[in-house]
Design an enzyme around this catalytic site. Structure first.
Site, short mmCIF file in Angstrom:
data_model
loop_
_atom_site.label_atom_id
_atom_site.label_comp_id
_atom_site.label_asym_id
_atom_site.label_seq_id
_atom_site.Cartn_x
_atom_site.Cartn_y
_atom_site.Cartn_z
CD GLU A 28 23.11 49.27 13.71
OE1 GLU A 28 23.34 48.67 14.60
OE2 GLU A 28 24.11 49.49 12.85
NE ARG B 52 36.39 46.30 14.08
CZ ARG B 52 35.27 46.82 13.71
NH1 ARG B 52 35.28 48.20 13.75
NH2 ARG B 52 34.20 46.12 14.01
CG ASN C 216 23.93 42.62 10.93
OD1 ASN C 216 25.11 42.65 10.05
ND2 ASN C 216 23.70 43.54 11.75
N GLY D 23 31.94 47.48 18.07
CA GLY D 23 32.32 48.51 17.25
C GLY D 23 32.02 49.95 17.64
N GLY E 31 25.54 49.37 22.59
CA GLY E 31 25.60 48.55 23.97
C GLY E 31 26.08 49.19 25.10
CB VAL E 32 29.50 50.64 25.55
CG1 VAL E 32 30.58 51.53 26.76
CG2 VAL E 32 30.41 49.25 25.52
CG HIS F 295 27.13 53.12 17.05
ND1 HIS F 295 25.92 52.71 16.79
CD2 HIS F 295 28.00 51.95 17.23
CE1 HIS F 295 25.89 51.24 16.55
NE2 HIS F 295 27.07 51.03 16.85
CG HIS G 299 28.67 51.94 13.65
ND1 HIS G 299 29.67 52.28 14.34
CD2 HIS G 299 28.49 50.74 13.32
CE1 HIS G 299 30.28 51.09 14.91
NE2 HIS G 299 29.48 49.92 14.30
NE ARG H 6 25.51 46.79 9.77
CZ ARG H 6 26.54 46.63 10.53
NH1 ARG H 6 26.57 45.36 11.45
NH2 ARG H 6 27.57 47.49 10.89
CD GLU I 52 21.27 51.48 23.36
OE1 GLU I 52 20.57 50.52 23.79
OE2 GLU I 52 21.40 51.39 21.92
CG ASN I 53 22.96 48.72 28.31
OD1 ASN I 53 21.97 48.89 28.74
ND2 ASN I 53 23.28 48.08 27.13
P1 ADP Z 1 27.67 45.28 18.32
O1 ADP Z 1 28.70 46.12 17.92
O2 ADP Z 1 28.12 43.83 18.42
O3 ADP Z 1 26.24 45.29 17.65
P2 ADP Z 1 26.59 46.02 20.77
O4 ADP Z 1 25.99 47.59 20.31
O5 ADP Z 1 25.43 44.97 20.97
O6 ADP Z 1 27.70 45.50 19.86
O7 ADP Z 1 27.35 46.41 22.15
C1 ADP Z 1 27.79 45.37 22.84
C2 ADP Z 1 28.78 45.64 24.02
O8 ADP Z 1 27.96 46.43 24.88
C3 ADP Z 1 29.17 44.36 24.86
O9 ADP Z 1 30.38 43.78 24.27
C4 ADP Z 1 29.47 45.22 26.35
O10 ADP Z 1 30.75 45.71 26.44
C5 ADP Z 1 28.49 46.27 26.20
N1 ADP Z 1 27.22 46.07 27.24
C6 ADP Z 1 26.26 45.29 26.81
N2 ADP Z 1 25.47 45.48 28.05
C7 ADP Z 1 26.02 46.41 29.04
C8 ADP Z 1 25.91 46.78 30.39
N3 ADP Z 1 24.66 46.47 30.66
N4 ADP Z 1 26.84 47.44 30.83
C9 ADP Z 1 27.95 47.73 30.17
N5 ADP Z 1 28.28 47.42 28.91
C10 ADP Z 1 27.36 46.69 28.04
#
Ligand code: ADP
Length: 380
Positions: free
Chosen positions: A366, A223, A9, A194, A312-313, A190, A162, A73, A315-316
């Site tokens: 992905e 963005r 990727n 992004g 990232g956001v 998602h 995505h 990708r 899921e967490n």
């Molecule tokens: P990409 O689009 O680069 O694949 P990701 O899906 O990995 O991005 O998401 C990255 C973002 O997820 C980080 O910039 C951060 O803002 C957020 N993130 C990662 N871990 C956490 C967490 N534990 N709590 C809140 N936000 C998180």
């Protein structure tokens, strides 16, 4: 030895890689080479070499594995290419022709492809497109209300991105809830750096938030998402900004970073805690836009069986999920606060037992989806 796929990727300044055994869903090795072009790693050719070195250091050099394909990708497939496709010189040329549609995304992907083909010339290389899942978006959702001749001549439509993630996550979600994929009404959010939303019925998208480029829709890490096109003309005419300046600002210096000075939501929350008003506004704008899209997609669907957060956001960040859905009980969505705060990182339900809409967190993958698509293509 189980057959495996190397997934590459190539982003603008990073190269992510993974070797995956699609049959057992095993990740053999993965990693990322960052800051390409900023110092040690000069370009994507060197990045790929670094990736091979890292794989060797981890005891898994690609030539020690039963690789059956290399999956790449590719963000933009344009109007015509969307299925996973074997890469040959003609496809490379075609992806090159699409660079004007995706000036920030397709050029690094092309570099990655060219280098990987040189390094692993005997393996089939496969392009998997981020636009694929949305290729058959209904015309009402895919069409911009602009002069139709201009749109046709320049291939202007809403493509969506995505797609690999939206497809994978919606399949996982339907299976987890136990509703048949072909009747489920779903919203997938998602939320990574992004960010995009999709409304899906029966496994097919009926709308998605990204458009001609990955700039439309939700507020993202850097963005702007949706913006009045008048802002662009205003800046071009009055602010002494070139088209490139404006594009750079909207892609790299806008969104949560542009408003709050920070891209990482963990840090953004800390700043909000400490009373940083700019961080608070960035968060509020982000949540406001997200809620608007959820509402719009509920209206398109009538109601949703499943709403799923991923990336990232998504899921967490329990606060984002809570603030995105608070007050939506009349629309059939009720979170369980405790489940939402759970430290579990696997696919899980976070809605209340009696919520008509099930809300899930599903980790996206992905790379696995790309590996599966490649294995499927080369075994035919
Ligand atoms: P990409 O689009 O680069 O694949 P990701 O899906 O990995 O991005 O998401 C990255 C973002 O997820 C980080 O910039 C951060 O803002 C957020 N993130 C990662 N871990 C956490 C967490 N534990 N709590 C809140 N936000 C998180």
């Amino acid at each position: 030895m189980a057959r495996s796929v190397l997934v590459i990727n190539s982003g603008s300044s990073s190269l992510k890689y993974a070797i995956i055994e699609p049959d057992s869903e095993t990740m053999v090795v993965d990693g990322i080479v960052e800051r390409i072009g900023e110092g040690q790693v000069r370009d994507h050719a060197e990045a790929l070499q670094t990736a091979f070195d890292q794989m060797a250091e981890s005891g898994r050099p690609p030539d020690s594995l039963d690789l059956v394909a290399v999956g790449h990708r590719v963000v933009h497939g344009g109007p015509d290419i969307y299925r996973p496709t074997l890469i040959d010189d003609a496809l490379v040329a075609k992806i090159g022709e699409l660079c004007p549609l995706a000036p920030l995304h397709n050029p690094p992907a092309l570099l990655g492809i060219e280098e990987a083909r040189k390094a692993l010339p005997d393996l089939p290389h496969v392009a998997v497109f981020d636009t694929a899942f949305f290729h058959d978006l209904p015309p009402a959702a895919a069409t911009y209300a602009i002069d139709k001749d201009v749109a046709a001549q320049w291939h202007i439509r809403r493509y969506g991105f995505h797609g690999t993630s939206h497809e994978y996550v919606s399949e996982q979600a339907a299976a987890f809830v136990g509703v048949p994929l072909d009747s489920a009404r779903q919203i997938v959010l998602h939320l990574g750096n992004g960010a995009s939303a999709s409304a899906i019925v029966g496994g097919r998208p009926v709308d998605t938030s990204m458009g001609l480029t990955p700039m439309e829709g939700l507020v993202m890490g850097t963005r702007s998402g949706d913006i009045d096109p008048g802002v662009l003309f205003y800046l071009r005419r009055n602010a002494n900004m070139s088209v490139e300046d404006i594009e750079e600002m909207l892609n790299r210096r806008s969104g949560v970073l542009g408003l709050g000075g920070e891209i990482d939501f963990r840090v953004l929350h800390q700043r909000i805690e400490s009373g940083d008003a700019a961080a608070q506004l960035a968060y509020d704008v982000y949540i406001h836009r997200l809620r608007k899209y959820i509402g719009a997609y509920l209206a398109l669907l009538g109601s949703a069986d499943v709403v799923t957060f991923t990336a990232g956001v998504g899921e967490n960040d329990a606060a984002v999920r809570r603030d995105a859905l608070t007050g939506m009980a009349p629309l059939g969505i009720e979170l369980d606060e405790q489940l939402n705060e759970s430290a579990d990182r696997t696919t899980r339900r976070i809605s209340a037992d009696n919520s008509p809409t099930t809300v899930l967190v599903v980790p996206t993958d992905e790379e696995l989806a790309i590996a599966r698509a490649c294995a499927h293509l080369v075994e035919r």
